[in-house]
Design a protein around this motif. Structure first.
Motif, short mmCIF file in Angstrom:
data_model
loop_
_atom_site.label_atom_id
_atom_site.label_comp_id
_atom_site.label_asym_id
_atom_site.label_seq_id
_atom_site.Cartn_x
_atom_site.Cartn_y
_atom_site.Cartn_z
N CYS A 178 1.73 6.00 -7.19
CA CYS A 178 0.66 6.85 -7.65
C CYS A 178 0.90 8.40 -7.44
CB CYS A 178 -0.74 6.45 -7.12
SG CYS A 178 -1.40 4.92 -7.40
N VAL A 179 1.34 8.58 -6.43
CA VAL A 179 1.52 10.23 -6.43
C VAL A 179 2.54 10.60 -7.43
CG1 VAL A 179 2.64 11.88 -4.98
CG2 VAL A 179 0.98 10.24 -4.02
N GLU A 215 0.98 -1.28 0.05
CA GLU A 215 0.21 0.17 0.06
C GLU A 215 0.74 1.29 -0.14
OE1 GLU A 215 -3.17 1.92 3.27
OE2 GLU A 215 -3.42 -0.07 2.57
N TYR A 220 1.07 3.73 -3.11
CA TYR A 220 0.70 5.11 -3.08
C TYR A 220 1.73 6.04 -3.58
CZ TYR A 220 -0.09 9.71 -0.64
OH TYR A 220 -0.49 11.17 -0.46
N THR A 271 3.23 9.43 -10.44
CA THR A 271 2.82 9.34 -11.82
C THR A 271 1.44 10.11 -11.86
OG1 THR A 271 1.53 7.15 -11.13
CG2 THR A 271 3.83 7.03 -12.32
N ALA A 272 1.04 10.63 -11.08
CA ALA A 272 -0.24 11.30 -11.02
C ALA A 272 -1.55 10.34 -11.36
CB ALA A 272 -0.20 12.61 -11.94
N THR A 273 -1.42 9.53 -10.66
CA THR A 273 -2.57 8.48 -11.12
C THR A 273 -3.29 8.15 -9.73
OG1 THR A 273 -1.28 6.27 -10.91
CG2 THR A 273 -1.49 7.41 -12.85
N ARG A 274 -4.32 7.23 -9.75
CA ARG A 274 -4.99 6.83 -8.53
C ARG A 274 -4.97 5.29 -8.19
NH1 ARG A 274 -9.48 10.82 -6.62
NH2 ARG A 274 -8.59 12.72 -7.29
N GLN A 275 -4.72 4.58 -9.39
CA GLN A 275 -4.86 3.05 -9.21
C GLN A 275 -3.54 2.55 -9.56
OE1 GLN A 275 -7.82 1.75 -11.49
NE2 GLN A 275 -9.48 2.41 -10.33
N THR A 286 -2.57 1.47 -13.12
CA THR A 286 -2.44 2.64 -14.01
C THR A 286 -1.30 3.18 -13.83
OG1 THR A 286 -4.92 3.16 -13.85
CG2 THR A 286 -3.72 4.81 -14.69
N ALA A 287 -0.70 3.26 -12.52
CA ALA A 287 0.38 3.97 -12.19
C ALA A 287 1.74 2.90 -12.62
CB ALA A 287 0.47 4.08 -10.64
#
Length: 74
Positions: free
Chosen positions: A43-44, A36, A40, A46-50, A53-54
């Motif tokens: 994701c931060v 996790e 996180y 790469t400016a993604t949320r999942q 996707t990251a």
């Protein structure tokens, strides 16, 4: 667009993939927490949320960085 250094992206991608495999095998709370945290961070960056996707975005950014460093020769 600002992107992270390819070595940082590579490290985070490898960490996430390793922790995913480990979590599938041992289901420990510690491994889940570490995944996790790594997800996180990726994701931060790469400016993604999942996470999936990251991972996709990080791999694309690493590939683009490699192309910029090694231009095609004619």
């Amino acid at each position: 667009m600002i992107t992270a250094h390819p070595s940082l992206l590579r490290e985070l991608v490898e960490r996430c993939e390793t922790l995913r495999r480990r979590l599938a095998a041992d289901k420990s709370a510690e491994t889940a927490r570490r995944l996790e945290d790594a997800a996180y961070t990726l994701c931060v960056i790469t400016a993604t949320r999942q996470l999936d996707t990251a991972l996709f975005v990080a791999r694309r950014q690493m590939a683009e960085a490699m192309r910029r460093e090694q231009p095609l020769r004619h």
